[in-house]
Design a protein around this motif. Structure first.
Motif, PDB file in Angstrom:
ATOM      1  N   ARG A 177       0.820  -1.217   0.000  1.00 23.62           N
ATOM      2  CA  ARG A 177       0.000   0.000   0.000  1.00 23.62           C
ATOM      3  C   ARG A 177       0.848   1.258   0.000  1.00 23.62           C
ATOM      4  N   VAL A 178       2.058   1.152   0.560  1.00 25.78           N
ATOM      5  CA  VAL A 178       2.931   2.305   0.773  1.00 25.78           C
ATOM      6  C   VAL A 178       4.320   1.970   0.265  1.00 25.78           C
ATOM      7  N   ARG A 179       4.984   2.974  -0.302  1.00 26.93           N
ATOM      8  CA  ARG A 179       6.412   2.838  -0.599  1.00 26.93           C
ATOM      9  C   ARG A 179       7.108   4.133  -0.219  1.00 26.93           C
ATOM     10  N   PHE A 180       8.349   3.993   0.227  1.00 24.30           N
ATOM     11  CA  PHE A 180       9.178   5.128   0.605  1.00 24.30           C
ATOM     12  C   PHE A 180      10.171   5.393  -0.510  1.00 24.30           C
ATOM     13  N   VAL A 181      10.307   6.667  -0.901  1.00 25.65           N
ATOM     14  CA  VAL A 181      11.268   7.034  -1.938  1.00 25.65           C
ATOM     15  C   VAL A 181      11.984   8.318  -1.560  1.00 25.65           C
ATOM     16  N   ASP A 182      13.170   8.472  -2.077  1.00 31.05           N
ATOM     17  CA  ASP A 182      13.947   9.700  -1.906  1.00 31.05           C
ATOM     18  C   ASP A 182      14.175  10.263  -3.303  1.00 31.05           C
ATOM     19  N   MET A 183      13.189  11.002  -3.797  1.00 31.34           N
ATOM     20  CA  MET A 183      13.256  11.583  -5.137  1.00 31.34           C
ATOM     21  C   MET A 183      12.742  13.012  -5.091  1.00 31.34           C
ATOM     22  N   THR A 184      13.071  13.767  -6.104  1.00 27.70           N
ATOM     23  CA  THR A 184      12.517  15.105  -6.236  1.00 27.70           C
ATOM     24  C   THR A 184      11.051  14.992  -6.651  1.00 27.70           C
ATOM     25  N   PRO A 185      10.277  16.048  -6.452  1.00 31.15           N
ATOM     26  CA  PRO A 185       8.898  16.002  -6.934  1.00 31.15           C
ATOM     27  C   PRO A 185       8.809  15.684  -8.430  1.00 31.15           C
ATOM     28  N   LYS A 186       9.645  16.319  -9.230  1.00 31.05           N
ATOM     29  CA  LYS A 186       9.595  16.087 -10.675  1.00 31.05           C
ATOM     30  C   LYS A 186       9.908  14.632 -11.015  1.00 31.05           C
ATOM     31  N   ALA A 187      10.953  14.073 -10.409  1.00 29.52           N
ATOM     32  CA  ALA A 187      11.313  12.672 -10.662  1.00 29.52           C
ATOM     33  C   ALA A 187      10.206  11.733 -10.196  1.00 29.52           C
ATOM     34  N   THR A 188       9.578  12.077  -9.085  1.00 30.33           N
ATOM     35  CA  THR A 188       8.472  11.264  -8.579  1.00 30.33           C
ATOM     36  C   THR A 188       7.330  11.241  -9.584  1.00 30.33           C
ATOM     37  N   MET A 189       6.955  12.408 -10.073  1.00 30.57           N
ATOM     38  CA  MET A 189       5.855  12.485 -11.040  1.00 30.57           C
ATOM     39  C   MET A 189       6.211  11.758 -12.339  1.00 30.57           C
ATOM     40  N   GLU A 190       7.449  11.873 -12.787  1.00 35.67           N
ATOM     41  CA  GLU A 190       7.863  11.161 -13.997  1.00 35.67           C
ATOM     42  C   GLU A 190       7.761   9.649 -13.798  1.00 35.67           C
ATOM     43  N   THR A 191       8.194   9.170 -12.644  1.00 33.95           N
ATOM     44  CA  THR A 191       8.119   7.741 -12.339  1.00 33.95           C
ATOM     45  C   THR A 191       6.669   7.275 -12.291  1.00 33.95           C
ATOM     46  N   LEU A 192       5.823   8.031 -11.618  1.00 34.95           N
ATOM     47  CA  LEU A 192       4.415   7.654 -11.511  1.00 34.95           C
ATOM     48  C   LEU A 192       3.721   7.697 -12.867  1.00 34.95           C
ATOM     49  N   ALA A 193       4.084   8.653 -13.708  1.00 32.23           N
ATOM     50  CA  ALA A 193       3.519   8.723 -15.060  1.00 32.23           C
ATOM     51  C   ALA A 193       3.888   7.467 -15.854  1.00 32.23           C
ATOM     52  N   MET A 194       5.133   7.007 -15.700  1.00 28.67           N
ATOM     53  CA  MET A 194       5.555   5.780 -16.397  1.00 28.67           C
ATOM     54  C   MET A 194       4.785   4.562 -15.878  1.00 28.67           C
ATOM     55  N   GLU A 195       4.313   4.628 -14.644  1.00 29.96           N
ATOM     56  CA  GLU A 195       3.533   3.537 -14.062  1.00 29.96           C
ATOM     57  C   GLU A 195       2.048   3.642 -14.421  1.00 29.96           C
ATOM     58  N   GLY A 196       1.673   4.688 -15.146  1.00 26.95           N
ATOM     59  CA  GLY A 196       0.300   4.835 -15.589  1.00 26.95           C
ATOM     60  C   GLY A 196      -0.578   5.729 -14.735  1.00 26.95           C
ATOM     61  N   TRP A 197       0.004   6.365 -13.710  1.00 27.28           N
ATOM     62  CA  TRP A 197      -0.790   7.289 -12.906  1.00 27.28           C
ATOM     63  C   TRP A 197      -1.115   8.531 -13.736  1.00 27.28           C
ATOM     64  N   ARG A 198      -2.325   9.069 -13.541  1.00 31.03           N
ATOM     65  CA  ARG A 198      -2.728  10.288 -14.240  1.00 31.03           C
ATOM     66  C   ARG A 198      -2.986  11.440 -13.263  1.00 31.03           C
ATOM     67  N   ARG A 199      -3.671  11.134 -12.160  1.00 36.43           N
ATOM     68  CA  ARG A 199      -4.053  12.165 -11.186  1.00 36.43           C
ATOM     69  C   ARG A 199      -3.502  11.781  -9.819  1.00 36.43           C
ATOM     70  N   VAL A 200      -2.704  12.680  -9.258  1.00 35.92           N
ATOM     71  CA  VAL A 200      -2.018  12.418  -7.999  1.00 35.92           C
ATOM     72  C   VAL A 200      -2.500  13.395  -6.938  1.00 35.92           C
ATOM     73  N   TYR A 201      -2.902  12.863  -5.805  1.00 32.36           N
ATOM     74  CA  TYR A 201      -3.281  13.661  -4.641  1.00 32.36           C
ATOM     75  C   TYR A 201      -1.982  13.984  -3.905  1.00 32.36           C
ATOM     76  N   VAL A 202      -1.635  15.259  -3.836  1.00 32.41           N
ATOM     77  CA  VAL A 202      -0.417  15.721  -3.175  1.00 32.41           C
ATOM     78  C   VAL A 202      -0.835  16.296  -1.822  1.00 32.41           C
ATOM     79  N   ASP A 203      -0.260  15.743  -0.728  1.00 35.49           N
ATOM     80  CA  ASP A 203      -0.714  16.153   0.596  1.00 35.49           C
ATOM     81  C   ASP A 203       0.466  16.350   1.543  1.00 35.49           C
ATOM     82  N   GLY A 204       0.310  17.322   2.436  1.00 37.30           N
ATOM     83  CA  GLY A 204       1.344  17.644   3.414  1.00 37.30           C
ATOM     84  C   GLY A 204       1.991  18.967   3.073  1.00 37.30           C
TER      85      GLY A 204
END
Length: 178
Positions: free
Chosen positions: A89-116
């Motif tokens: 359900r959860v994964r921990f990563v040490d990435m920049t926001p841009k790298a995170t979004m690029e990775t999630l886009a490659m995984e097929g994510w389209r809409r991301v809830y950004v919180d905190g």
């Protein structure tokens, strides 16, 4: 194309949590009979990106509050194992926001809830937020963790709508101009 979206509550004086991270002032206002739009917001969300502080707050609650995958951006937690009850359900990563979004886009994510607070601030600075729903709770807590912090330049917003609720909450929806 992947987009980041914010759905968050603040005290009237602009804080998302007390200095120690607690949100008791918000939870005391939670009325299960009054929908503040979260169900409509979350139905099109593929997953969440949160920071360590938000993760620790959520992990302390039972049951786990999210039914979507959660990515925790944290240099501190990145080398730690995910608690066994949150595996898958959860994964921990040490990435920049841009790298995170690029990775999630490659995984097929389209809409991301950004919180905190810090995560929202960093995603805003990098131009990765499409819109924000900010709900003001009618309480002054005096000090705490701010939703917004310093920015390199103005971030223009377009007001889309504002709703009020019988509980006294005032919710505004903004599009980020980019």
């Amino acid at each position: 194309m992947i987009t980041g979206h914010v759905f968050i509550a603040t005290s009237l004086d602009g804080f998302i949590a007390r200095k120690n991270g607690t949100i008791d002032w918000l939870l005391s206002r939670d009325d299960p009979l009054e929908d503040h739009g979260y169900r409509d917001f979350i139905k099109d969300i593929d997953g969440l990106v949160i920071g360590r502080g938000s993760f620790e707050t959520a992990a302390a609650s039972e049951p786990w509050p999210y039914d979507r995958p959660v990515v925790v951006l944290s240099s501190t937690l990145a080398s730690s194992p995910v608690p066994s009850h949150l595996t898958g359900r959860v994964r921990f990563v040490d990435m920049t926001p841009k790298a995170t979004m690029e990775t999630l886009a490659m995984e097929g994510w389209r809409r991301v809830y950004v919180d905190g607070g810090q995560i929202v601030q960093s995603f805003l600075r990098e131009g990765l937020i499409a819109d924000m729903v900010v709900t003001q709770v009618p309480v002054l807590i005096g000090e705490g963790r701010q939703l917004f912090g310093p920015v390199d330049s103005d971030i223009s917003l377009t007001h889309l709508m504002t709703k009020t609720f019988p509980s006294g909450l005032v919710q505004s929806h903004y599009k980020i101009e980019g």
